[in-house]
Design a protein around this motif. Sequence first.
Motif, short mmCIF file in Angstrom:
data_model
loop_
_atom_site.label_atom_id
_atom_site.label_comp_id
_atom_site.label_asym_id
_atom_site.label_seq_id
_atom_site.Cartn_x
_atom_site.Cartn_y
_atom_site.Cartn_z
N LEU A 9 25.24 -34.73 -3.80
CA LEU A 9 25.92 -35.62 -4.55
C LEU A 9 25.35 -35.13 -6.29
O LEU A 9 25.82 -34.58 -7.01
N ILE A 10 23.95 -35.28 -6.14
CA ILE A 10 23.19 -34.80 -6.97
C ILE A 10 23.68 -33.56 -7.86
O ILE A 10 23.51 -33.20 -8.91
N THR A 11 23.55 -32.55 -6.85
CA THR A 11 23.54 -30.68 -6.19
C THR A 11 25.17 -30.59 -7.38
O THR A 11 25.30 -30.09 -8.10
N THR A 12 25.89 -31.59 -7.05
CA THR A 12 27.17 -31.37 -7.46
C THR A 12 27.66 -32.29 -8.97
O THR A 12 28.57 -31.19 -9.34
N ILE A 13 26.88 -32.56 -8.75
CA ILE A 13 26.88 -33.06 -10.45
C ILE A 13 26.60 -31.62 -11.39
O ILE A 13 26.62 -31.58 -12.64
N LEU A 14 25.13 -31.85 -10.94
CA LEU A 14 24.74 -30.42 -11.79
C LEU A 14 25.52 -29.24 -12.21
O LEU A 14 25.27 -28.77 -12.89
N ALA A 18 27.05 -27.70 -15.08
CA ALA A 18 26.65 -26.60 -15.81
C ALA A 18 27.91 -25.26 -15.53
O ALA A 18 27.66 -24.69 -16.63
N ALA A 19 29.17 -25.35 -14.98
CA ALA A 19 30.31 -25.38 -15.36
C ALA A 19 31.06 -25.07 -16.41
O ALA A 19 31.26 -24.27 -17.29
N VAL A 26 31.45 -19.77 -22.92
CA VAL A 26 32.47 -18.74 -23.39
C VAL A 26 33.33 -18.62 -24.29
O VAL A 26 34.41 -17.73 -25.07
N LYS A 27 34.24 -20.40 -24.55
CA LYS A 27 35.52 -20.58 -25.36
C LYS A 27 34.89 -20.40 -27.18
O LYS A 27 35.62 -19.60 -27.85
#
Length: 123
Positions: A9-14, A18-19, A26-27
């Motif tokens: 869960l923590i890895t997914t949130i991080l 980051a994304a 980029v924008k």
Amino acid sequence: MRKSRGFILITTILIVIAAFSITGTVKSQSKDNMKLDEKYYRQMEQEYVREVRNYLAEQGFENSGVMLTYVSGGSDARTYTITIHNEKLKGLPEAKKAAIRREILDLAFEAPECTFFGEFLSV
């Protein structure tokens, strides 16, 4: 098992954070590039109008009205129209007008995906 769920869960949130951060960067960079492009085009447009006015003055058409407009057609595509107004042009033969139009269009700056048209305005 419970520790691995928390870790996932923590890895997914991080990863999601980051994304979003990368997308924002980029924008921001593309907006800065667009501002530079606009500044470049504006500078080239002003120089082109100056050159057209000088050419017309050399040909005896001082105080000509010169207007440059463009239509943006997507990413970098632009269609320019240079409109010239001078009462002396009204009485010229079409062959002479065509020669002047060619000369004016030959003065146009070169930029990718830009096309130029010329017209004489008569009232």
